[in-house]
Design an enzyme around this catalytic site. Structure first.
Site, PDB file in Angstrom:
ATOM      1  N   ALA A  22     129.928  86.496  70.218  1.00 35.46           N
ATOM      2  CA  ALA A  22     131.300  86.354  70.703  1.00 35.46           C
ATOM      3  C   ALA A  22     131.419  86.351  72.223  1.00 35.46           C
ATOM      4  O   ALA A  22     132.518  86.169  72.742  1.00 35.46           O
ATOM      5  CB  ALA A  22     132.165  87.485  70.142  1.00 35.46           C
ATOM      6  N   ASN A  23     130.325  86.543  72.938  1.00 39.29           N
ATOM      7  CA  ASN A  23     130.434  86.677  74.389  1.00 39.29           C
ATOM      8  C   ASN A  23     130.368  85.354  75.141  1.00 39.29           C
ATOM      9  O   ASN A  23     130.602  85.318  76.355  1.00 39.29           O
ATOM     10  CB  ASN A  23     129.347  87.613  74.924  1.00 39.29           C
ATOM     11  CG  ASN A  23     127.954  87.103  74.645  1.00 39.29           C
ATOM     12  OD1 ASN A  23     127.490  87.213  73.512  1.00 39.29           O
ATOM     13  ND2 ASN A  23     127.285  86.543  75.637  1.00 39.29           N
ATOM     14  N   SER A  24     130.066  84.249  74.460  1.00 42.52           N
ATOM     15  CA  SER A  24     129.966  82.968  75.171  1.00 42.52           C
ATOM     16  C   SER A  24     130.208  81.808  74.219  1.00 42.52           C
ATOM     17  O   SER A  24     130.211  81.968  72.992  1.00 42.52           O
ATOM     18  CB  SER A  24     128.580  82.815  75.824  1.00 42.52           C
ATOM     19  OG  SER A  24     127.565  82.725  74.832  1.00 42.52           O
ATOM     20  N   TYR A 176     114.513  74.447  63.908  1.00 40.67           N
ATOM     21  CA  TYR A 176     115.967  74.566  64.055  1.00 40.67           C
ATOM     22  C   TYR A 176     116.672  73.905  62.882  1.00 40.67           C
ATOM     23  O   TYR A 176     117.602  74.483  62.290  1.00 40.67           O
ATOM     24  CB  TYR A 176     116.418  73.925  65.366  1.00 40.67           C
ATOM     25  CG  TYR A 176     117.906  73.971  65.593  1.00 40.67           C
ATOM     26  CD1 TYR A 176     118.562  75.182  65.754  1.00 40.67           C
ATOM     27  CD2 TYR A 176     118.664  72.796  65.632  1.00 40.67           C
ATOM     28  CE1 TYR A 176     119.949  75.233  65.957  1.00 40.67           C
ATOM     29  CE2 TYR A 176     120.037  72.838  65.838  1.00 40.67           C
ATOM     30  CZ  TYR A 176     120.680  74.057  65.998  1.00 40.67           C
ATOM     31  OH  TYR A 176     122.034  74.095  66.199  1.00 40.67           O
TER      32      TYR A 176
END
Length: 313
Positions: A22-24, A176
């Site tokens: 949630a920080n970026s 990925y």
């Protein structure tokens, strides 16, 4: 293509949402949108300092935002358990879990538990987190949701059960793609199992298209490739939509009344890389129930997190 955007989100007062990463990037933009609509958002961040800085930026736009920053390192199952215990103990309810955090096309690294970092963070960490928070989701009155972020790259993915962690052969993009296919397989298998129990929890998959975030930079930075880093920066400027627009499919999947369990949501514009969110179809392999069940069993064994959900098959 739909006309749905953040203005279409319902009021979320009284709702609790967990957002990983949630920080970026998309996680930050999703947090901002949830908070503006009145939700209490638990910001799950690997770096608490960065999480607190992100929290401050959200408060600039929404001074009354209800936000809690908690440490969560998806590359460490002990951290996942500690986080889940704190949420279960301290939050009265959980209405939406957004499995958003991830790493993309990085050189092979291992998690604290010996997993390939891409498979461990993108899939196994979220598998464990969801299993540990599922009792809280099920006990919360009304409909609740689990939204798992995938990628259009899942279309080239295959689950290599003989070498899940790339110990014999490793390609960063194949790893990925495998992890992103695992995200969709997990979302669908979770929904099938929830549906079989009659639980009022919907499991939904989504993808952001191509959004300009720092996710694209980490692989080249870790590999020490200035050329790849430059190419990614150029591609972001030319082709990508904003992180706020990239968050729309996740926000739609988390809040739109039309969303049903087992849906797959992505941007409906050019090549599904940009635009407003719509329901789409993931690749054929993602709907293979036998692969989904096998991945589920392997994931329970590797994480040690067992779901109390029956196999609908």
């Amino acid at each position: 293509m739909s006309e749905w955007d953040v203005s279409s989100m319902p009021d979320l007062s009284g709702k609790t949402v967990v957002v990983t990463g949630a920080n970026s990037g998309i996680g930050l933009e999703a947090t901002r949108a949830f908070a503006r609509k009145g939700a209490h958002v638990v910001m799950a961040c690997r770096d608490v300092g960065r999480g607190e800085s992100a929290k401050a930026t959200v408060r600039e736009d929404a001074p009354a935002a209800s936000l809690t920053v908690r440490e969560l390192d998806l590359a460490d199952l002990d951290s996942v358990r500690t986080f889940a215990e704190a949420v279960a103990d301290e939050e009265r309810a959980l209405h939406v879990l957004c499995n958003n955090a991830g790493v993309m096309a990085i050189p092979r690294r291992e998690t604290a538990d010996g997993f390939d970092r891409q498979f461990g963070v993108n899939h196994l960490g979220h598998f464990a987190l969801t299993g540990l928070l599922l009792p809280t989701l099920r006990e919360t009155p009304g409909e609740t949701r689990v939204v798992t972020q995938s990628s259009g790259v899942h279309e080239r993915g295959r689950i290599d059960f003989d070498d899940l962690h790339g110990e014999s052969s490793y390609d960063e993009w194949d790893a990925y793609a495998q992890s992103k296919l695992a995200n969709v397989l997990f979302a669908y298998e979770l929904d099938r199992r929830l549906d079989a129990t009659g639980a009022d929890v919907r499991s939904v998959a989504c993808h952001p298209g191509w959004a300009a975030t720092n996710l694209q930079q980490r692989g080249p930075e870790m590999a020490g490739s200035r050329l790849r880093l430059w190419l990614m920066e150029v591609a972001n400027r030319v082709f990508a939509q904003s992180a706020a627009d990239g968050a729309l499919p996740l926000l739609y999947a988390a809040t739109a009344p039309a969303v049903e369990g087992g849906d797959y949501v992505g941007p409906g514009g050019l090549l599904n890389m940009r635009g407003l969110p719509e329901k789409q179809r993931s690749n054929d392999r993602s709907y293979d129930g036998s692969v989904g069940r096998r991945l589920w069993a392997v994931s329970e064994a590797e994480t040690g997190v067992a779901y109390s959900l029956p196999d609908p098959a």
